[in-house]
Write an enzyme that holds these catalytic residues in place. Structure first.
Site, short mmCIF file in Angstrom:
data_model
loop_
_atom_site.label_atom_id
_atom_site.label_comp_id
_atom_site.label_asym_id
_atom_site.label_seq_id
_atom_site.Cartn_x
_atom_site.Cartn_y
_atom_site.Cartn_z
N TYR A 9 -2.24 -7.28 7.07
CA TYR A 9 -3.31 -7.97 6.33
C TYR A 9 -4.59 -7.86 7.17
O TYR A 9 -4.80 -6.86 7.85
CB TYR A 9 -2.88 -9.41 6.04
N LYS A 12 15.94 -3.57 -17.47
CA LYS A 12 15.40 -2.22 -17.34
C LYS A 12 14.91 -1.99 -15.92
O LYS A 12 15.16 -0.93 -15.32
CB LYS A 12 14.25 -2.05 -18.32
#
Length: 399
Positions: A47, A102
Site C-alpha cells: 500500500y 459459476k
C-alpha cells in the site's frame, strides 16, 4: 373485536441440516490475499507509499495493468437474473447462488478468478452501460442467465465496446460442448457432418448459438424449431434474431411442428424443455443421435431415446454423456487470458470443441462415452492451449 393478523414465526434457520443449504451457508467463494503483509516494510510496498509508484507506471503505460494487478486473471460473472437455470426470471438476489457457483467452477477447473455480479436492472441500455463502466477492473466478462432476445444485443454491444473477451456462456459454452459431443457421435455412427440433418428444439440463447456453431462446423441441413414451429422466412412472428437464423437454415424448406421436422432427422438437439412424443423419435433416421439437454427433465428420456437412437446425451450428471458447460468456459477463458486476447473468436470456439472431442482416443470411443468427464484433469489445459493457439491464428492475441 376484530382479530389482528399474526405474522408467522419463521425459524431462524429453517434449512438447518439440509446438506445443500449447509454447503451454501455463508456463500461458496471468498477473497484471499496473494501476498502477505507481515511488517511495516510489506505494508509500505503493498500500500502507500509503494503502491503509488505502480499507479504512476500504469498511468504512463496502461498495458502494465495486466502485469501488476489482478486484471489478467479475473472475470466478471454478470447476470440480471432473468433466465436462471430452468427457474426463469427470479431476480438478481435469487440468482446469486448460481453466480457464486459459476465463480467457484472458474477457479476449480480453470484457475481463473472471478467475481459474481447480479445487476438490478433489465433495461438493455442500462445493463450495457453498467458493465462497460466497470470493465476496467476485469480481464473478461462472462454473461450469464440473461433472457433472450435481450442477451444477443447485450453481448453484441459489449463486444463492440470493450477490448476484452465477452462471452455469454449460455450460448457459446453450450454450443462448444455440443459440437465436441457431435464430432465424437459422428465417429461412433460412421456419419459425416456434411451429410446429416439436424433438428434443434429451442430458439433461445443456446439454440441460436448451437445452430450457428454447427453451421460453421459444416452442417448443411439444419432446422430450428420454437414453440410455434419450424423457423422459416415466411413466418411473420419472428424477431430479428430468429429471422436471421431462418434465412441461414432450413434449406429443406420445412414447415410445421417439431414432430414433423424429426422425420428422417439424424440428430435431435433439445435445448428448450417440453416432451417429444416417442412416435416422433421413432421416425428419425437409422443410427440417430439424440442430445436431450433440458434439466431436470430431458425432452426425450434416455430410456426412450435408447430404443431409437445409437447415441444419447443429456444435460444430467446421472446419465452418460453429460453436455456440461463446465467442460468449456474455464478453459476458454484460461486460454484467452494466456494469449491476452482482445475477444473470443469463432475460431477459438471451434478449436475448443475440437480439443474436447480429441481428448477421447478413437479406440476408447463408444456410444456411452463421447465426451470427457468434467473431472478429467486434461480438459481445461487442453481447451486453454487450443484456444490460445487459435487466438494467435485469428490475430486477436496481444503481447
Amino acid at each position: 373485536m376484530v382479530a389482528q393478523a399474526v405474522e408467522p414465526v419463521v425459524p431462524s434457520d429453517a434449512y438447518a441440516g439440509d446438506a445443500v443449504f449447509e454447503l451454501h451457508r455463508g456463500g461458496k467463494i471468498e477473497v484471499t490475499s496473494s501476498v502477505h503483509v507481515r511488517d511495516a516494510d510489506d505494508l509500505s510496498k503493498a500500500y502507500t507509499p509503494g503502491v503509488a509508484r505502480v499507479c504512476t507506471a500504469i498511468a504512463e503505460d496502461p498495458s502494465l495493468v495486466r502485469r501488476y494487478t489482478w486484471k489478467s486473471n479475473v472475470v466478471a460473472v454478470v447476470t440480471d437474473g432473468t433466465a436462471v437455470l430452468g427457474l426463469g426470471d427470479i431476480g438478481p438476489a435469487a440468482s446469486l447462488p448460481v453466480m457464486e457457483g459459476k465463480a467457484l467452477l472458474f477457479k476449480e477447473f480453470g484457475g481463473v478468478d472471478s467475481v459474481p455480479i447480479a445487476l438490478d436492472c433489465t433495461d438493455v441500455d442500462e445493463f450495457v452501460e453498467t458493465v462497460a463502466r466497470m470493465a476496467p477492473t476485469f480481464g473478461g466478462i462472462n454473461l450469464e442467465d440473461i433472457s433472450a432476445p435481450r442477451c444477443f444485443e447485450i453481448e453484441r454491444r459489449l463486444k463492440e465496446r470493450l477490448d476484452i473477451p465477452v462471452f455469454h456462456d449460455d450460448q457459446h459454452g453450450t454450443a462448444v460442448v455440443v459440437l465436441a459431443a457431435l464430432r465424437n457421435a459422428l465417429r461412433v455412427t460412421g456419419k459425416r457432418i456434411e451429410d446429416i440433418r439436424v433438428v434443434i428444439s429451442g430458439a433461445g440463447a443456446a439454440g441460436v448459438a448451437c445452430a450457428r456453431i454447427l453451421l460453421q462446423a459444416g452442417v448443411g441441413d439444419l432446422a430450428v424449431v420454437d414453440s410455434k414451429g419450424v423457423l422459416h422466412e415466411d413466418r411473420a412472428d419472428l424477431n430479428p434474431v430468429k429471422l436471421s437464423l431462418a434465412r441461414d437454415t432450413n434449406t429443406g424448406g420445412l414447415s410445421g411442428r417439431l414432430v414433423d421436422a424429426l422425420a428422417g432427422a439424424d440428430l435431435f438437439l433439445g435445448v428448450s424443455g417440453g416432451t417429444v412424443p416417442e412416435e416422433a423419435v421413432a421416425r428419425m433416421a437409422d443410427d440417430a443421435m439424440i442430445f436431450a439437454l433440458a434439466n431436470p427433465t430431458p425432452e426425450v428420456h434416455p430410456d426412450i431415446a435408447h430404443r431409437h437412437a445409437a447415441v444419447v446425451a443429456t444435460g444430467r450428471s446421472d446419465f452418460p454423456n453429460q453436455i456440461n458447460n463446465v467442460l468449456a468456459f474455464p478453459g476458454i477463458f484460461r486460454g484467452a487470458f494466456d494469449a491476452n486476447a482482445s475477444r473470443i473468436t469463432e475460431g477459438m470456439k471451434l478449436a475448443a470443441a475440437d480439443a474436447l472431442a480429441n481428448l477421447i482416443a478413437p479406440e476408447d470411443l463408444r456410444p456411452d462415452y463421447i465426451i470427457p468427464s468434467p473431472f478429467d484433469q486434461r480438459v481445461a489445459p487442453a481447451v486453454a492451449t487450443a484456444v490460445a493457439t487459435a487466438a494467435q491464428t485469428d490475430g486477436v492475441a496481444r503481447p
